[in-house]
Design an enzyme around this catalytic site. Structure first.
Site, PDB file in Angstrom:
ATOM      1  N   LYS A  76       0.837  -1.216   0.000  1.00 49.57           N
ATOM      2  CA  LYS A  76       0.000   0.000   0.000  1.00 49.57           C
ATOM      3  C   LYS A  76       0.869   1.263   0.000  1.00 49.57           C
ATOM      4  O   LYS A  76       1.825   1.336  -0.750  1.00 49.57           O
ATOM      5  CB  LYS A  76      -0.971  -0.046   1.186  1.00 49.57           C
ATOM      6  CG  LYS A  76      -1.929  -1.237   1.071  1.00 49.57           C
ATOM      7  CD  LYS A  76      -2.785  -1.447   2.289  1.00 49.57           C
ATOM      8  CE  LYS A  76      -2.037  -2.133   3.389  1.00 49.57           C
ATOM      9  NZ  LYS A  76      -2.895  -2.760   4.406  1.00 49.57           N
ATOM     10  N   ASP A 114      -4.896  -7.938   9.591  1.00 47.63           N
ATOM     11  CA  ASP A 114      -6.292  -7.459   9.691  1.00 47.63           C
ATOM     12  C   ASP A 114      -7.317  -8.478   9.203  1.00 47.63           C
ATOM     13  O   ASP A 114      -8.450  -8.516   9.684  1.00 47.63           O
ATOM     14  CB  ASP A 114      -6.479  -6.105   8.974  1.00 47.63           C
ATOM     15  CG  ASP A 114      -5.931  -6.083   7.560  1.00 47.63           C
ATOM     16  OD1 ASP A 114      -5.274  -7.054   7.140  1.00 47.63           O
ATOM     17  OD2 ASP A 114      -6.148  -5.073   6.857  1.00 47.63           O
TER      18      ASP A 114
HETATM   19  C1  BGC Z   1      -1.411  -6.360   2.884  1.00 49.43           C
HETATM   20  C2  BGC Z   1      -2.178  -7.359   3.724  1.00 49.43           C
HETATM   21  C3  BGC Z   1      -3.427  -6.710   4.282  1.00 49.43           C
HETATM   22  C4  BGC Z   1      -4.229  -6.060   3.166  1.00 49.43           C
HETATM   23  C5  BGC Z   1      -5.485  -5.361   3.685  1.00 49.43           C
HETATM   24  C6  BGC Z   1      -2.316  -5.718   1.851  1.00 49.43           C
HETATM   25  O1  BGC Z   1      -1.631  -4.717   1.161  1.00 49.43           O
HETATM   26  O2  BGC Z   1      -0.330  -6.986   2.232  1.00 49.43           O
HETATM   27  O3  BGC Z   1      -1.385  -7.877   4.760  1.00 49.43           O
HETATM   28  O4  BGC Z   1      -4.190  -7.682   4.928  1.00 49.43           O
HETATM   29  O5  BGC Z   1      -3.441  -5.128   2.487  1.00 49.43           O
HETATM   30  O6  BGC Z   1      -5.177  -4.361   4.586  1.00 49.43           O
END
Ligand code: BGC
Length: 508
Positions: free
Chosen positions: A167, A203
């Site tokens: 992200k 999460d």
């Molecule tokens: C992460 C995950 C996370 C998801 C939702 C992804 O970018 O790699 O670990 O669960 O985002 O937040």
């Protein structure tokens, strides 16, 4: 508006224009099968090291059964907000869980934090500072409450090491490091309070546990928000990375990385490639970039720019605003906003839209968001069909816990997703349960069990632990082997114990 050479684009011709984003049932079934193969690669001993879908064991072995109790702090980092919660779990029938929470701003320069190692520490200094502020406000600074850390990134769960940022996050010096160590260090440096970080929870796992508290059938957790991911309960006998064959364990799939090995190349469009090129992690999280909320507004903007350049929209007008990255936000794509609002947003971009333009843009938004729902239906379908096979049943009856801003805010998203899942996995009764309270409650559940284990472990023999983990007990819980004084520590084989009613832990 009269303009020679301008031809307002019809809905039908947009469908044609964006045909590569409109995925047929056949294609979705194909994606579902591809994802199932990726899951198998991630689970297998020989294939895991090179697998793109990492299938991380979480060491959580059952969903809550309602006997959890205690007073906890939950930190929630990595979603759209950084939140701190106080979660009190009691046996009160009417209100078993009480929560108070506060959202803290996390400045962009701390999130992106490039440059020196110091940046990593800044992020955790910030978390520690907010936690101190929260404890002060709750008047619990003199107590040492157990803390559950919802950390929404891929983590090797046996030691909480961050595999990779995703992200918007990029703080340097954290990848490959134990995030609990970093946070403990930051807390210790302050010296004004103490905290026991008992569990690190993705999460998705927090969501599954939160929903599992209300519905014991819940065995899948998914997030469709800034990022996207899913976890589910897998049979131990299929998880090569963890010793033991009895019972089940929750696997964090990290499906956002699906396609990073090229397996979705035929489905990625020129817009997806452009998004990836302009991202902070090119070549990574390719499925996430096609489906999650963080990229959806930008995908729409790139499509509009191309259409305008070809004279299909805005009488060919292209403005500096339209050409600016980030000027269309996902909340605009997913809002229930109608034509008037659409007109307002496009007017702000200076493109002087006509009514036809607005209708066309709304249709583009629908195609982009339905593609996301379809893609997620396909990967979720992969998990559900695997669950069905694992159970050996003719019809799968299960509950999926869901959270995430895109799923919650988009007016048609949920309907589309549910419908597609039912089409792709026809022999199933799937209940979708929205996690009303995020993943904090679930993080507290995991913390409850971990805390209990920590208190109990010095008093139970290892053989007894093993004996308690026999599947005779339907509520076997297992905990990540977080190192703690007097415990086996990192790298120890996971240990589990039977469902012993949790006496009140934490501070009541
Ligand atoms: C992460 C995950 C996370 C998801 C939702 C992804 O970018 O790699 O670990 O669960 O985002 O937040």
């Amino acid at each position: 508006k009269p303009c020679p050479g301008f031809c307002p684009v019809s809905i039908l011709s947009i469908d044609k224009y964006l045909y590569s984003m409109r995925l047929s049932d056949e294609t979705l079934k194909d994606i579902m099968n591809r994802f199932r193969r990726e899951m198998e690669d991630g689970l297998g001993h020989g294939t895991n090291p090179t697998a793109t879908v990492k299938m991380l064991p979480t060491f959580v072995r059952s969903i809550p059964d309602g006997s959890e109790k205690g007073d906890f702090i939950a930190l929630d980092l990595g979603g759209s907000n950084f939140r701190i919660l106080r979660v009190k779990v009691t046996q009160d029938k009417k209100q078993p869980v009480q929560m108070e929470s506060q959202v803290y701003e996390t400045p962009d320069d701390i999130i992106h934090g490039s440059g020196t190692q110091v940046r990593a520490l800044e992020l955790f200094d910030h978390v520690a500072e907010c936690l101190g502020d929260f404890m002060e406000k709750q008047k619990i600074k003199d107590k040492k409450l157990p803390v559950g850390f919802t950390f929404s990134f891929p983590c090797a769960q046996s030691n909480a090491v961050l595999v990779t940022w995703t992200k918007k996050f990029k703080a340097s010096g954290v990848e490959g490091t134990d995030v609990v160590k970093l946070l403990n260090k930051a807390i210790k440096k302050r010296g004004d309070y103490e905290a026991d970080i008992m569990a690190v929870v993705n999460d998705t796992v927090g969501t599954m546990m939160t929903c599992g508290f209300d519905d014991q059938r819940c065995e899948v957790g998914i997030i469709i928000g800034t990022g996207t991911n899913a976890c589910y309960m897998e049979e131990m006998r299929h998880i090569d990375q963890v010793e033991g064959d009895e019972g089940r364990m929750c696997i964090n799939t990290e499906w956002g990385a699906f396609g990073d090995d090229g397996s979705l190349e035929d489905l990625r469009t020129e817009f997806d490639r452009e998004i990836d090129r302009g991202s902070i992690n090119p070549g990574k999280q390719l499925f996430e970039k096609m489906a999650s909320g963080m990229y959806m507004g930008e995908l729409v903007r790139l499509i509009l720019v191309k259409m305008a350049k070809e004279g299909l929209l805005f009488e060919g007008r292209i403005t500096p605003e339209l050409l600016t990255k980030g000027k269309i936000e996902t909340k605009h794509v997913s809002g229930d906003e109608g034509l008037k609002k659409c007109m307002e947003i496009l007017t702000r971009l200076g493109v002087e839209p006509s009514d036809e333009d607005c209708l066309a843009v709304q249709h583009v938004c629908t195609i982009v968001s339905f593609r996301s729902a379809n893609l997620i239906a396909a990967t979720l379908g992969g998990i559900l069909s695997r669950l069905k096979e694992n159970k050996g049943v003719a019809r799968l009856r299960t509950t999926v816990g869901i959270d995430g801003s895109l799923y919650k805010m988009h007016p048609q998203y949920a309907r589309r997703l549910h419908k597609m899942v039912r089409r792709l996995v026809p022999d199933s009764d799937v209940r979708f349960l929205l996690s009303e309270s995020g993943s904090g409650k679930g993080a507290a559940m995991v913390t409850a069990v971990e805390t209990f284990y920590c208190l109990l472990e010095p008093h139970i023999d290892w053989p007894l632990c093993q004996c308690l983990s026999k599947p005779a007990s339907p509520h076997v819980q297992c905990l990540s082997a977080r190192a703690a004084p007097g415990r086996g520590g990192r790298g120890a084989p996971f240990r589990s114990f039977g469902r012993i009613d949790l006496v009140t832990i934490g501070l009541n």
